[in-house]
Write a protein that holds these residues in place. Structure first.
Motif, PDB file in Angstrom:
ATOM      1  N   VAL A   5      -4.114 -32.659  22.401  1.00 24.69           N
ATOM      2  CA  VAL A   5      -3.068 -33.345  23.149  1.00 24.69           C
ATOM      3  C   VAL A   5      -2.150 -32.308  23.755  1.00 24.69           C
ATOM      4  O   VAL A   5      -1.515 -31.516  23.027  1.00 24.69           O
ATOM      5  CB  VAL A   5      -2.271 -34.310  22.250  1.00 24.69           C
ATOM      6  N   GLU A   6      -2.057 -32.327  25.079  1.00 31.28           N
ATOM      7  CA  GLU A   6      -1.196 -31.391  25.798  1.00 31.28           C
ATOM      8  C   GLU A   6       0.190 -31.998  26.034  1.00 31.28           C
ATOM      9  O   GLU A   6       0.341 -33.219  26.122  1.00 31.28           O
ATOM     10  CB  GLU A   6      -1.800 -31.024  27.166  1.00 31.28           C
ATOM     11  N   SER A   7       1.163 -31.113  26.173  1.00 32.39           N
ATOM     12  CA  SER A   7       2.525 -31.522  26.525  1.00 32.39           C
ATOM     13  C   SER A   7       3.207 -30.356  27.236  1.00 32.39           C
ATOM     14  O   SER A   7       2.716 -29.224  27.206  1.00 32.39           O
ATOM     15  CB  SER A   7       3.327 -31.930  25.288  1.00 32.39           C
ATOM     16  N   GLY A   8       4.333 -30.670  27.869  1.00 31.08           N
ATOM     17  CA  GLY A   8       5.146 -29.621  28.468  1.00 31.08           C
ATOM     18  C   GLY A   8       5.056 -29.501  29.973  1.00 31.08           C
ATOM     19  O   GLY A   8       5.760 -28.687  30.568  1.00 31.08           O
ATOM     20  N   LEU A  20       3.525 -24.782  28.244  1.00 29.90           N
ATOM     21  CA  LEU A  20       2.651 -25.882  27.855  1.00 29.90           C
ATOM     22  C   LEU A  20       2.239 -25.718  26.398  1.00 29.90           C
ATOM     23  O   LEU A  20       2.021 -24.599  25.942  1.00 29.90           O
ATOM     24  CB  LEU A  20       1.403 -25.913  28.734  1.00 29.90           C
ATOM     25  N   SER A  21       2.107 -26.837  25.716  1.00 27.94           N
ATOM     26  CA  SER A  21       1.660 -26.821  24.330  1.00 27.94           C
ATOM     27  C   SER A  21       0.453 -27.729  24.160  1.00 27.94           C
ATOM     28  O   SER A  21       0.318 -28.731  24.869  1.00 27.94           O
ATOM     29  CB  SER A  21       2.786 -27.286  23.396  1.00 27.94           C
ATOM     30  N   CYS A  22      -0.385 -27.363  23.223  1.00 31.76           N
ATOM     31  CA  CYS A  22      -1.577 -28.151  22.907  1.00 31.76           C
ATOM     32  C   CYS A  22      -1.656 -28.272  21.393  1.00 31.76           C
ATOM     33  O   CYS A  22      -1.748 -27.257  20.689  1.00 31.76           O
ATOM     34  CB  CYS A  22      -2.808 -27.475  23.458  1.00 31.76           C
ATOM     35  N   THR A 117      -2.162 -32.282  31.445  1.00 27.68           N
ATOM     36  CA  THR A 117      -0.747 -32.462  31.748  1.00 27.68           C
ATOM     37  C   THR A 117      -0.492 -31.898  33.140  1.00 27.68           C
ATOM     38  O   THR A 117      -0.992 -30.827  33.497  1.00 27.68           O
ATOM     39  CB  THR A 117       0.144 -31.784  30.682  1.00 27.68           C
TER      40      THR A 117
END
Length: 123
Positions: A5-8, A20-22, A117
């Motif tokens: 799940v990616e975010s950022g 970005l974070s995963c 993302t």
């Protein structure tokens, strides 16, 4: 099997930065090469950066000196620090976990993918 799940992602001005974070689940990432790919509209999905389990890195020429990949096996996470962003960096960014743990692009065909993302670089 690994779930990612990616975010950022978001909107940033040229010259700005994003991280970005995963987050991985379902399996420990310590034996995987972890990478980031990106896909702009109408273009193929390309490798941005990866890091093998032993710490070997591979960066696309277009991001060398601007992007840095980090992995934290204890937290089962991988980040991508992006600095000096350009409009050409605009794309959907995908996290990838490659069980072959190679230092080139095998994750494209054999890896697990997150849903992506969006990163938009625009003034």
């Amino acid at each position: 099997q690994v779930q990612l799940v990616e975010s950022g992602g978001g909107l940033v001005q040229p010259g700005g930065s994003l991280r970005l974070s995963c987050a991985a689940s379902g399996s420990d990432i310590e034996d995987y090469a972890m990478g980031w790919y990106r896909q702009a509209p109408g273009k193929q999905r390309d490798l941005v950066a990866l890091m093998t389990s032993s710490g070997i890195t591979n960066y696309a020429n277009s991001v060398k000196g601007r992007f840095t990949i980090h992995r934290d096996n204890a937290k089962n996470m991988v980040d991508l620090q992006m600095n000096s962003l350009k409009p050409d960096d605009t794309a959907v960014y995908y996290c990838n976990a490659d069980p072959l743990d190679s230092d080139y692009d095998s994750g494209r065909d054999f890896g697990y993918w997150g849903q992506g993302t969006q990163v938009t670089v625009s003034s």
